[in-house]
Write an enzyme that holds these catalytic residues in place. Structure first.
Site, PDB file in Angstrom:
ATOM      1  N   HIS A  25      -3.663 -11.633   7.127  1.00  0.00           N
ATOM      2  CA  HIS A  25      -4.601 -10.856   6.413  1.00  0.00           C
ATOM      3  C   HIS A  25      -5.452 -10.442   7.553  1.00  0.00           C
ATOM      4  CE1 HIS A  25      -6.712 -10.070   2.561  1.00  0.00           C
ATOM      5  NE2 HIS A  25      -7.759  -9.993   3.516  1.00  0.00           N
ATOM      6  N   ARG A  83      -1.604  -3.351  -9.987  1.00  0.00           N
ATOM      7  CA  ARG A  83      -2.406  -2.314  -9.511  1.00  0.00           C
ATOM      8  C   ARG A  83      -1.630  -1.389  -8.188  1.00  0.00           C
ATOM      9  NH1 ARG A  83      -7.274  -5.189  -6.037  1.00  0.00           N
ATOM     10  NH2 ARG A  83      -7.680  -5.947  -8.141  1.00  0.00           N
ATOM     11  N   HIS A  90       0.752  -1.197  -0.049  1.00  0.00           N
ATOM     12  CA  HIS A  90      -0.025  -0.147   0.080  1.00  0.00           C
ATOM     13  C   HIS A  90       0.933   1.183  -0.141  1.00  0.00           C
ATOM     14  CE1 HIS A  90      -3.550  -2.125  -0.261  1.00  0.00           C
ATOM     15  NE2 HIS A  90      -3.376  -2.786   0.926  1.00  0.00           N
TER      16      HIS A  90
END
Length: 238
Positions: free
Chosen positions: A190, A50, A11
């Site tokens: 996660h 992405r 991120h």
């Protein structure tokens, strides 16, 4: 064996790709993570690129002082990239173009031939192979059968249920026992945060936690080094 923290820096690249520019640099972020005590750096090279880009993976491999855990789908393209770059560890994950983030574990049973082929190729290149799976006994056994070295238990359902997560924690604990009984390395990740990480960290035999979003979100506000140190403190109950 002491519990290790793998910091997922995807991120950081998400912020960069929002403007298709050069900053913030995931490689610089990885250096700060290592200085703060991260034991490994995780990046997911997705098929749609992405966030993390091919160049990021290659530069990180040349730069890291710890180790790289490369998350990829079990496709020919991704396996070829991994065998070329040779990260210390590859974690095979399921992937769908339309998902915001990985929604569940890899179905090793339903995709046995493809997973077995990928594991064989990666291990042939000298790479340790982990499979990201749901905490289900049959998936753990299938992971062992296809030759994986480790499994990373998907903690998403536990994280979503927290703090009322006793049932999901029990699932993780039972799956963990089977992982260890089969001689596999036990990892998890996660949805883990500063608030819910400790019960997972306390599972006997847990060797590695891979954590991204919560840590990077805090780093935006308090800095990367502090965010990493605080996560290690939360994991270890300090």
């Amino acid at each position: 064996m002491s519990l290790k923290l793998g910091v997922n820096i995807d991120h950081v690249a998400t912020i960069r790709q929002a403007r298709r520019t050069v900053e913030p640099d995931p490689v610089a972020a990885a250096v700060l993570c290592e200085l703060a005590g991260a034991d490994s750096i995780t990046v997911h090279l997705r098929e749609d690129r992405r966030h993390i880009q091919d160049r990021d993976v290659r530069v990180l491999k040349q730069t890291l002082r710890t180790m790289m855990n490369l998350e990829i789908a079990a496709t020919d393209e991704m396996i070829a990239i991994a065998c070329e770059v040779k990260p210390e560890q590859v974690c095979l994950v399921p992937e769908k173009r339309e998902e915001v983030t990985t929604e569940g574990g890899l179905d090793v049973i339903g995709n046995r031939k493809a997973v077995e082929k990928a594991v064989r190729a990666l291990k042939g290149a000298g790479i340790l192979v982990s499979l990201f799976i749901d905490p289900a006994i049959d998936q753990v056994r299938a992971s062992h059968e296809v030759g994986a070295d480790a499994v990373e238990l998907h903690t998403g359902s536990y994280a979503e249920a927290f703090p009322h997560a006793d049932a999901e924690l029990s699932r993780l604990q039972e799956a963990s026992k089977e992982v260890l009984a089969l001689g596999l390395r036990l990892h998890a990740g996660h949805g883990l945060t500063y608030w819910n990480v400790r019960p997972v960290a306390e599972i006997p035999g847990m060797a590695e936690l891979n954590i991204g979003h919560s840590l990077i979100a805090r780093a935006v506000l308090v800095g990367m080094e502090r965010a990493v140190r605080e996560m290690k403190d939360a994991m270890l109950g300090r």
